[in-house]
Design a protein around this motif. Structure first.
Motif, PDB file in Angstrom:
ATOM      1  N   VAL A 235       0.831  -1.209   0.000  1.00  0.00           N
ATOM      2  CA  VAL A 235       0.000   0.000   0.000  1.00  0.00           C
ATOM      3  C   VAL A 235       0.861   1.253   0.000  1.00  0.00           C
ATOM      4  O   VAL A 235       0.357   2.354  -0.227  1.00  0.00           O
ATOM      5  CB  VAL A 235      -0.982   0.036   1.195  1.00  0.00           C
ATOM      6  N   LYS A 236       2.162   1.091   0.223  1.00  0.00           N
ATOM      7  CA  LYS A 236       3.086   2.230   0.237  1.00  0.00           C
ATOM      8  C   LYS A 236       3.462   2.603  -1.194  1.00  0.00           C
ATOM      9  O   LYS A 236       3.585   1.736  -2.059  1.00  0.00           O
ATOM     10  CB  LYS A 236       4.352   1.874   1.015  1.00  0.00           C
ATOM     11  N   PRO A 237       3.688   3.891  -1.449  1.00  0.00           N
ATOM     12  CA  PRO A 237       4.137   4.305  -2.783  1.00  0.00           C
ATOM     13  C   PRO A 237       5.477   3.641  -3.126  1.00  0.00           C
ATOM     14  O   PRO A 237       6.266   3.331  -2.229  1.00  0.00           O
ATOM     15  CB  PRO A 237       4.311   5.823  -2.654  1.00  0.00           C
ATOM     16  N   PRO A 238       5.735   3.433  -4.408  1.00  0.00           N
ATOM     17  CA  PRO A 238       6.976   2.768  -4.798  1.00  0.00           C
ATOM     18  C   PRO A 238       8.195   3.598  -4.403  1.00  0.00           C
ATOM     19  O   PRO A 238       8.182   4.821  -4.501  1.00  0.00           O
ATOM     20  CB  PRO A 238       6.857   2.626  -6.315  1.00  0.00           C
ATOM     21  N   GLY A 239       9.242   2.922  -3.967  1.00  0.00           N
ATOM     22  CA  GLY A 239      10.471   3.605  -3.588  1.00  0.00           C
ATOM     23  C   GLY A 239      11.534   3.522  -4.659  1.00  0.00           C
ATOM     24  O   GLY A 239      12.556   4.179  -4.577  1.00  0.00           O
ATOM     25  N   ASN A 240      11.303   2.717  -5.671  1.00  0.00           N
ATOM     26  CA  ASN A 240      12.275   2.519  -6.736  1.00  0.00           C
ATOM     27  C   ASN A 240      11.733   3.138  -8.026  1.00  0.00           C
ATOM     28  O   ASN A 240      10.758   2.643  -8.585  1.00  0.00           O
ATOM     29  CB  ASN A 240      12.527   1.018  -6.922  1.00  0.00           C
ATOM     30  N   PRO A 241      12.367   4.212  -8.519  1.00  0.00           N
ATOM     31  CA  PRO A 241      11.857   4.853  -9.747  1.00  0.00           C
ATOM     32  C   PRO A 241      11.925   3.959 -10.977  1.00  0.00           C
ATOM     33  O   PRO A 241      11.219   4.194 -11.955  1.00  0.00           O
ATOM     34  CB  PRO A 241      12.759   6.083  -9.912  1.00  0.00           C
TER      35      PRO A 241
ATOM     36  N   ARG B 211      10.936   0.909 -10.954  1.00  0.00           N
ATOM     37  CA  ARG B 211       9.777   0.017 -10.833  1.00  0.00           C
ATOM     38  C   ARG B 211       8.608   0.801 -10.228  1.00  0.00           C
ATOM     39  O   ARG B 211       8.244   0.589  -9.071  1.00  0.00           O
ATOM     40  CB  ARG B 211      10.108  -1.183  -9.958  1.00  0.00           C
ATOM     41  N   PRO B 212       8.006   1.659 -11.011  1.00  0.00           N
ATOM     42  CA  PRO B 212       6.942   2.529 -10.479  1.00  0.00           C
ATOM     43  C   PRO B 212       5.576   1.837 -10.388  1.00  0.00           C
ATOM     44  O   PRO B 212       4.560   2.356 -10.863  1.00  0.00           O
ATOM     45  CB  PRO B 212       6.923   3.688 -11.473  1.00  0.00           C
ATOM     46  N   VAL B 213       5.546   0.666  -9.759  1.00  0.00           N
ATOM     47  CA  VAL B 213       4.289  -0.078  -9.605  1.00  0.00           C
ATOM     48  C   VAL B 213       3.395   0.694  -8.636  1.00  0.00           C
ATOM     49  O   VAL B 213       3.811   1.002  -7.519  1.00  0.00           O
ATOM     50  CB  VAL B 213       4.558  -1.505  -9.072  1.00  0.00           C
ATOM     51  N   PRO B 214       2.176   1.021  -9.036  1.00  0.00           N
ATOM     52  CA  PRO B 214       1.282   1.765  -8.145  1.00  0.00           C
ATOM     53  C   PRO B 214       0.967   0.965  -6.878  1.00  0.00           C
ATOM     54  O   PRO B 214       0.950  -0.271  -6.905  1.00  0.00           O
ATOM     55  CB  PRO B 214       0.010   1.950  -8.982  1.00  0.00           C
ATOM     56  N   PRO B 215       0.719   1.647  -5.778  1.00  0.00           N
ATOM     57  CA  PRO B 215       0.309   0.944  -4.556  1.00  0.00           C
ATOM     58  C   PRO B 215      -0.951   0.119  -4.822  1.00  0.00           C
ATOM     59  O   PRO B 215      -1.797   0.494  -5.637  1.00  0.00           O
ATOM     60  CB  PRO B 215       0.019   2.076  -3.573  1.00  0.00           C
ATOM     61  N   HIS B 216      -1.062  -1.010  -4.163  1.00  0.00           N
ATOM     62  CA  HIS B 216      -2.228  -1.879  -4.335  1.00  0.00           C
ATOM     63  C   HIS B 216      -2.366  -2.779  -3.128  1.00  0.00           C
ATOM     64  O   HIS B 216      -1.487  -2.824  -2.270  1.00  0.00           O
ATOM     65  CB  HIS B 216      -2.130  -2.700  -5.617  1.00  0.00           C
TER      66      HIS B 216
END
Length: 146
Positions: free
Chosen positions: A67-73, A75-80
Motif C-alpha cells: 500500500v506504500k508508494p513505490p520507492g524505486n523509480p 519500478r513505479p508499480v502503483p500501490p495496491h
C-alpha cells in the motif's frame, strides 16, 4: 464484451500472474515453497515473494508494504492491496490429488473441502497461513461447464 466498440489486436492468451496477500512472508514461503513445492523466483525483504507456477507466477505480497508508494523509480508499480481472504487455484493432475491430500495432511494442513464438481473435476481446498483459499484442482475443471 461483444458490444464493446473498442478494437483490440488479440485477447489475452493466458494468465501471467495472480496475487494473494500474506502478512507473514516467512510462513507464506514455508507453505508455498516448502509444502506446495512451488519454485521461489525472488523475495524482496518483507514486501513480497514470488513463485513459479507452470508458465505463470504467483505473487505473494505483504499487504502492509504494497500500500506504500513505490520507492524505486525503475519500478513505479502503483500501490495496491486487498482486504479479506483471497483465492488461488492450482492445476494438479487428477491421479495426483490423493497424494496431494496425504502430503497436506502430513504437513498439518487442514483440508477444508474435497469434492467433485458436476463436470467430474475434483477440487481440494485448504487455507494458506494468512487465510487465503488455496484450491488444488484437476485441469478439466474449466474445460467443460461446471
Amino acid at each position: 464484451m461483444a458490444d464493446d466498440p473498442l478494437p483490440f489486436a488479440a485477447a489475452p492468451s493466458h494468465l501471467l500472474e495472480a496475487a494473494v496477500y500474506c502478512a507473514d512472508l516467512d510462513a507464506a514461503e514455508r507453505f508455498y515453497n516448502g509444502i506446495l513445492g512451488l519454485e521461489r523466483i525472488v523475495r524482496d525483504k518483507n514486501r513480497n515473494v514470488f513463485f513459479r507456477v507452470g508458465t505463470g507466477v504467483l505473487l505473494v505480497f505483504n499487504p502492509s508494504e504494497t500500500v506504500k508508494p513505490p520507492g524505486n523509480p525503475d519500478r513505479p508499480v502503483p500501490p495496491h492491496g486487498a482486504l479479506g481472504d483471497g483465492h488461488v487455484c492450482l492445476a494438479v493432475p487428477g491421479p495426483a490429488l490423493d497424494d496431494w491430500r496425504a502430503r497436506l495432511e502430513t504437513a498439518g494442513v487442514e483440508i477444508e473441502a474435497d469434492f467433485r464438481w458436476p463436470n467430474g473435476a475434483r477440487s481440494i481446498y485448504v487455507r494458506d497461513p494468512d487465510g487465503n483459499s488455496v484450491e488444488l484442482a484437476e485441469q478439466k475443471l474449466w474445460q467443460q461447464p461446471i
